[in-house]
Design a protein around this motif. Structure first.
Motif, PDB file in Angstrom:
ATOM      1  N   SER A   1      -1.154   0.190  -7.817  1.00  0.00           N
ATOM      2  CA  SER A   1      -0.657   0.174  -8.479  1.00  0.00           C
ATOM      3  C   SER A   1       0.365   1.706  -9.221  1.00  0.00           C
ATOM      4  O   SER A   1       1.040   2.081 -10.131  1.00  0.00           O
ATOM      5  N   SER A   2      -1.161   2.557  -9.290  1.00  0.00           N
ATOM      6  CA  SER A   2      -0.819   3.855  -9.844  1.00  0.00           C
ATOM      7  C   SER A   2      -0.162   4.630  -9.665  1.00  0.00           C
ATOM      8  O   SER A   2      -0.117   5.882 -10.449  1.00  0.00           O
ATOM      9  N   TRP A   3       0.624   4.951  -8.199  1.00  0.00           N
ATOM     10  CA  TRP A   3       1.596   5.804  -7.972  1.00  0.00           C
ATOM     11  C   TRP A   3       2.428   5.182  -8.183  1.00  0.00           C
ATOM     12  O   TRP A   3       3.722   5.370  -7.027  1.00  0.00           O
TER      13      TRP A   3
ATOM     14  N   LEU B   1       6.584  -5.672  -4.664  1.00  0.00           N
ATOM     15  CA  LEU B   1       5.094  -6.367  -4.938  1.00  0.00           C
ATOM     16  C   LEU B   1       4.222  -6.005  -4.999  1.00  0.00           C
ATOM     17  O   LEU B   1       3.483  -5.486  -3.329  1.00  0.00           O
ATOM     18  N   ASP B   2       3.001  -5.957  -6.121  1.00  0.00           N
ATOM     19  CA  ASP B   2       1.672  -5.626  -5.928  1.00  0.00           C
ATOM     20  C   ASP B   2       1.404  -6.627  -5.346  1.00  0.00           C
ATOM     21  O   ASP B   2      -0.096  -7.822  -5.957  1.00  0.00           O
ATOM     22  N   GLY B   3       1.056  -6.811  -3.540  1.00  0.00           N
ATOM     23  CA  GLY B   3       0.528  -7.914  -3.127  1.00  0.00           C
ATOM     24  C   GLY B   3      -0.604  -7.775  -3.097  1.00  0.00           C
ATOM     25  O   GLY B   3      -1.540  -8.419  -2.301  1.00  0.00           O
ATOM     26  N   PHE B   4      -1.159  -6.513  -2.369  1.00  0.00           N
ATOM     27  CA  PHE B   4      -2.884  -6.198  -2.157  1.00  0.00           C
ATOM     28  C   PHE B   4      -3.479  -7.069  -3.524  1.00  0.00           C
ATOM     29  O   PHE B   4      -3.023  -7.338  -4.850  1.00  0.00           O
ATOM     30  N   GLY B   5      -4.891  -7.529  -3.072  1.00  0.00           N
ATOM     31  CA  GLY B   5      -5.601  -7.310  -4.233  1.00  0.00           C
ATOM     32  C   GLY B   5      -6.709  -8.698  -4.380  1.00  0.00           C
ATOM     33  O   GLY B   5      -6.023  -9.749  -2.899  1.00  0.00           O
TER      34      GLY B   5
ATOM     35  N   LEU C   1       9.668  -2.169  -1.959  1.00  0.00           N
ATOM     36  CA  LEU C   1       8.385  -1.857  -1.889  1.00  0.00           C
ATOM     37  C   LEU C   1       7.214  -2.904  -2.098  1.00  0.00           C
ATOM     38  O   LEU C   1       7.238  -3.197  -2.869  1.00  0.00           O
ATOM     39  N   GLU C   2       6.533  -3.220  -0.607  1.00  0.00           N
ATOM     40  CA  GLU C   2       4.639  -3.893  -1.346  1.00  0.00           C
ATOM     41  C   GLU C   2       3.942  -3.113  -0.925  1.00  0.00           C
ATOM     42  O   GLU C   2       3.897  -2.609  -0.140  1.00  0.00           O
ATOM     43  N   THR C   3       2.921  -3.349  -1.778  1.00  0.00           N
ATOM     44  CA  THR C   3       1.803  -2.513  -1.332  1.00  0.00           C
ATOM     45  C   THR C   3       0.776  -2.511  -0.495  1.00  0.00           C
ATOM     46  O   THR C   3       0.240  -2.060  -0.128  1.00  0.00           O
ATOM     47  N   TYR C   4       1.235  -3.891   0.302  1.00  0.00           N
ATOM     48  CA  TYR C   4       0.088  -4.167   1.777  1.00  0.00           C
ATOM     49  C   TYR C   4       0.987  -3.683   3.036  1.00  0.00           C
ATOM     50  O   TYR C   4       0.361  -3.733   3.548  1.00  0.00           O
ATOM     51  N   ASP C   5       2.466  -2.859   2.838  1.00  0.00           N
ATOM     52  CA  ASP C   5       2.959  -2.715   3.991  1.00  0.00           C
ATOM     53  C   ASP C   5       2.330  -1.544   4.142  1.00  0.00           C
ATOM     54  O   ASP C   5       1.946  -0.440   3.659  1.00  0.00           O
ATOM     55  N   PRO C   6       1.657  -1.319   5.655  1.00  0.00           N
ATOM     56  CA  PRO C   6       1.475  -0.129   6.125  1.00  0.00           C
ATOM     57  C   PRO C   6       1.828   0.989   5.669  1.00  0.00           C
ATOM     58  O   PRO C   6       1.229   2.321   5.486  1.00  0.00           O
ATOM     59  N   GLU C   7       2.975   0.933   5.452  1.00  0.00           N
ATOM     60  CA  GLU C   7       3.779   2.574   5.196  1.00  0.00           C
ATOM     61  C   GLU C   7       3.448   2.414   3.698  1.00  0.00           C
ATOM     62  O   GLU C   7       3.867   3.769   3.114  1.00  0.00           O
ATOM     63  N   TYR C   8       3.383   1.356   3.216  1.00  0.00           N
ATOM     64  CA  TYR C   8       2.810   2.472   1.393  1.00  0.00           C
ATOM     65  C   TYR C   8       1.063   2.570   1.717  1.00  0.00           C
ATOM     66  O   TYR C   8       0.774   3.568   1.416  1.00  0.00           O
ATOM     67  N   TYR C   9       0.797   1.980   1.883  1.00  0.00           N
ATOM     68  CA  TYR C   9      -0.427   2.184   1.869  1.00  0.00           C
ATOM     69  C   TYR C   9      -1.389   3.272   2.501  1.00  0.00           C
ATOM     70  O   TYR C   9      -2.079   3.647   1.923  1.00  0.00           O
ATOM     71  N   ARG C  10      -0.569   3.617   3.600  1.00  0.00           N
ATOM     72  CA  ARG C  10      -0.455   5.188   4.372  1.00  0.00           C
ATOM     73  C   ARG C  10      -0.762   6.147   2.983  1.00  0.00           C
ATOM     74  O   ARG C  10      -1.926   6.770   3.311  1.00  0.00           O
TER      75      ARG C  10
END
Length: 778
Positions: A474-476, A79-83, A125-134
């Motif tokens: 979403s670029s990576w 999910l591209d959930g940030f933004g 994965l979810e982009t708003y997960d701290p383990e992702y946006y880290r």
RNA sequence: GGGCGAGUGGCGGAAUUGGUAUACGCGCAACACUUAAAAUGUUGUGACCGAAAGGUCAUGUGGGUUCAAGUCCCACCUUGCCCACCA
């Protein structure tokens, strides 16, 4: 008599597949990796709609076929959930974005699980997960360290409704891409990525990748490379200045028209910069500049409806080709951000210049053209290249995004990245997350967030309070899918080398100059910085094959909440099941064209699957039965379906399967029985799995093997010879495939209908096309 | 204004390389099954003329190339998408 009950059997197989992990490839040891990627959705308000499902199912069918062909298919989802989009919706329904994300995540995953795709759920994965946006923050820091991220005060696009700046790519004809509010210009200090450094690589890469041509053209136009020249026009008549002391640098792509340049025009911004360094001019000129700049800030300068305005600056310039003095005007039809912000106007050759000349009664000179390089030489200019592409503005004055991991230290007087071991810079869980309406993010109201220590001197320092553009998230993401739980590095280099570049990428064409440009830029940059090497052979291109899917239309219009024509797949899944809905969507038309969603067409597919069920489950027949005609048709169908699916022409593949089933019902054949089910499996994964199991298989149908055809059996002994007279069909006769021209002619002339039509005359000429026709020309 | 597509039955759409236009599906009609309806099955279904055999006309419009054009070329009309004062 067993009845086909899609709901029950779909539920059963969903959980069995999950338990048996049939869609989880071995990411470390796969022998034939096939990365089947589809653009991940942002969890919107309405939940998954039928348009999303269309895209996912089309991509899944391609992946399922590859899996049956023996590939290790990796089909991740997330999910591209940030933004801003998600945040705006949360504000609207009065929820905290974090709560909204949690709720919609559940709903989205439930819906995604019901469509019958072979998703690798363990890698979600979810982009708003701290383990992702880290790692999104890590990426920002790497670009900063390489000099590709910088902070600059510049004129930027500001959306007065979303209360944030926007990237150029998010401004459509002067309006905010998201809310259609007219975008204003503001002078602000912001973070940018130097995508312009990659303009040539992004351009060159397009020639090497297999993408929808439309998208390539859109990217080329967006990058907008134009070859031209910069030429100095010496200025005269500046109050208090010697003539010839200053020159005006202009940019043109048409130096060959320089003899026709009868005036120059500078942008209000350039004029303002002259005022800033002490230019003395009339009050009228000052007023015009001020007014033009204010208009630009208010952003009412959309091209078509606006009449040109301008004022003579009082200064003249010498045309270096003609040595004539021509006036310099100030007008807002010249853009500050492109070229030098100044032009030579050639009203005889440029429509905009002509319009301006007419309005202000300026001379038009239809002077002769001279050769491009000769003109530059004559004018003392130099060749230059200009790009339309601007650097990517990545900061946003909003809450729901990855905090930009940068720190300002007053004593070191510079920006520094947060230490990588301190990542992630957590997005604080604050109550007041709404945009402030100033040029600061809501995070700027929380000292407990922004107060920190300098990573270098250890003194008191201040964090950046803006967050990253969602397009950075979403670029990576395709890299992270391979290893979403990795807490040591952003992605595994080994897995990246095994699985990348992405074998097939499918998504919407609306991202042609947004996501699809950024994702290429980031990958190529990672390769340049030696942070990745998975696509050395493609020059860093992460997705060598991309196909855009069409849009699903409802009642003649794009589905949208405001129109109230959004179709939620849930109700259809409940009534018809996923297999029917999948096939119905694919049967609408070619995948790249989309189609109009209407209930009446579902019937045909429902009938087809019920017939399939009855054929296999309720009609007991001898398993060894064989029929020549049906067998041959089965071979031909394999050939056609395989090819059609490769071209994403699922509609004609389905129609070929319908034809085959009809023939099987007439004259059963054991070979056809087995291959029909296999070919249907990617389209209707549940019913085929159930029938396969009922026929005694212990293995899943979805690992194949994909059926092979015997080329010899796709060629018939006879064909329908079309007999034409003067190109018009007069008769059709079945003849041997290898009939000679002479035999065909004799046969044709002997036919009653032909004799009658020729009425005794002899054809002058005969055209014979083997396996097709014979044309008798009178 | 610029760029790129698309115009085929009542409807969604088929048509490898220029070679049987309208596959497949929806809808519609008749018939079968049924007390009846629904569902299902069978057959038919571009338009016009004809009792039939058969014929004529049809792929947005008008020309052209070709033995043969939905497909290639030229002009025009309609429409969709993308970009849009980028010199």
């Amino acid at each position: 008599m067993k009845k086909y009950n899609p709901q029950a059997l779909e539920k059963k197989w969903q959980s069995l597949w999950l338990k048996d992990r049939i869609y989880e490839p071995n990411l470390d040891n796969a022998k034939k990796p096939f990365y089947n990627l589809m653009m991940f959705p942002y969890p919107s308000a309405e939940g998954l709609h039928v348009g999303n499902m269309y895209a996912f199912v089309g991509a899944d069918i391609c992946g399922r076929k590859k899996r049956m062909e023996g590939f290790d298919v990796f089909e991740p989802i997330g999910l591209d959930g940030f933004g801003i989009h998600s945040e705006n919706y949360a504000i609207k329904i009065g929820k905290h974005p974090k709560q909204h994300a949690a709720d919609s995540e559940k709903n989205f995953y439930r819906q995604l699980a019901s469509v019958g795709n072979g998703f690798a759920w363990e890698q979600k994965l979810e982009t708003y997960d701290p383990e992702y946006y880290r790692w999104t923050q890590w990426l920002f820091i790497q670009l900063f360290k390489a000099g590709l991220a910088y902070r600059k005060k510049a004129e930027v696009n500001w959306c007065p409704h979303c209360l944030t700046v926007l990237a150029n790519e998010q401004v459509i004809a002067g309006e905010c891409e998201r809310c259609r509010t007219i975008v204003a210009k503001k002078q602000l200090e912001q973070w940018f990525f130097k995508i312009t450094d990659y303009a040539d690589k992004l351009l060159a890469g397009l020639d090497t990748i297999d993408w929808t041509e439309k998208i390539k053209i859109a990217q080329r136009n967006w990058i907008g490379k134009s070859e031209g020249a910069e030429i100095d026009f010496v200025l005269t008549g500046i109050r208090g200045q010697e003539n010839g002391k200053h020159a005006l640098k202009i940019f043109t792509t048409r130096p060959d028209t320089i003899f026709g340049a009868t005036f120059c025009v500078i942008s209000p911004e350039l004029a303002q910069s002259w005022l800033d360094v002490g230019w003395q001019t009339s009050d009228d000129v000052r007023a015009y500049i001020k007014d033009a700049l204010r208009c630009r800030a208010g952003a009412d300068r959309r091209a078509e409806e606006k009449e040109k305005t301008g004022i003579f600056s009082g200064i003249n310039a010498v045309n270096p080709a003609t040595d004539k003095e021509i006036p310099v005007w100030v007008s807002d039809y010249v853009l500050a951000g492109y070229g030098t912000g100044a032009i030579m106007a050639v009203p005889a050759h440029d429509e905009r210049d002509r319009e301006f000349a007419q309005k202000f009664n300026l001379p038009v000179s239809d002077a002769p053209l001279i050769e491009f390089d000769e003109a530059i030489k004559k004018a003392g200019g130099k060749r230059t290249t200009n790009y339309r592409l601007r650097d990517w503005l990545v900061s946003r004055q909003r809450y729901w995004g990855a905090p930009i991991p940068m720190i300002w230290c007053d004593s070191c007087t510079k920006w520094m990245p947060e230490r990588e071991e301190n990542l992630p810079v957590l997005l604080p869980d604050v109550k007041e997350f709404r945009p402030t309406g100033t040029d600061k993010s809501p995070l700027a109201n929380f000292p407990e967030f922004y107060q920190t220590t300098c990573p270098e001197c250890g003194g008191a320092a201040r964090r950046e309070t803006d967050v990253c553009d969602t397009f950075l998230d979403s670029s990576w993401y395709y890299l992270r899918y391979l290893d979403p739980k990795n807490n040591k590095e952003p992605f595994s280099q080994d897995r990246a080398r095994r699985w990348l570049p992405v074998a097939s990428y499918i998504g919407g064409a609306e991202h042609s100059v947004l996501h699809l440009l950024y994702v290429r830029f980031i990958s190529i940059a990672l390769h340049d910085l030696k942070l990745a090497d998975f696509a050395k052979n493609t020059g860093g291109e992460p997705m060598p094959r991309f196909r855009a899917h069409g849009l699903i239309i409802k009642d003649g219009a794009k589905m949208s909440k405001s129109r109230g024509n959004v179709v939620n797949p849930d109700e259809y899944l409940a009534v018809y099941g996923a297999d029917v809905l999948r096939m119905y969507l694919m049967f609408l038309g070619p995948f790249d064209q989309g189609g109009d969603f209407r209930d009446d067409g579902i019937k045909g597919i429902t009938r087809f699957l019920f017939r399939t069920w009855d054929y296999y489950v309720n009609e007991k027949r001898d398993a060894s039965i064989s029929n020549e005609v049906t067998g041959r048709l089965a071979h031909k169908t394999i050939k056609k379906v395989t090819r059609d699916m490769e071209e994403l022409q699922n509609n004609t593949a389905i129609s070929a399967l319908m034809v085959l089933l009809t023939q099987m019902e007439r004259e059963p054949d054991a070979f056809a029985d087995s291959v029909f089910l296999l070919m249907l499996a990617p389209f209707a994964p549940f019913i085929t799995e159930e029938i396969f199991a009922q026929r005694g298989s212990r293995e899943t149908i979805h690992k194949g093997p994909w059926p092979q055809y015997d080329p010899a059996k796709t060629i018939d002994d006879t064909f329908q010879l079309v007999i034409q007279i003067n190109g018009k069909v007069r008769d059709i006769v079945s003849v041997a495939t290898d009939i000679t021209e002479a035999d065909a002619r004799t046969l044709a002339l002997a036919r009653e209908k032909i004799k009658m039509a020729l009425a005794g005359s002899e054809p002058k000429k005969t055209i014979f096309v083997p396996k097709k026709l014979i044309n008798l020309v009178q």
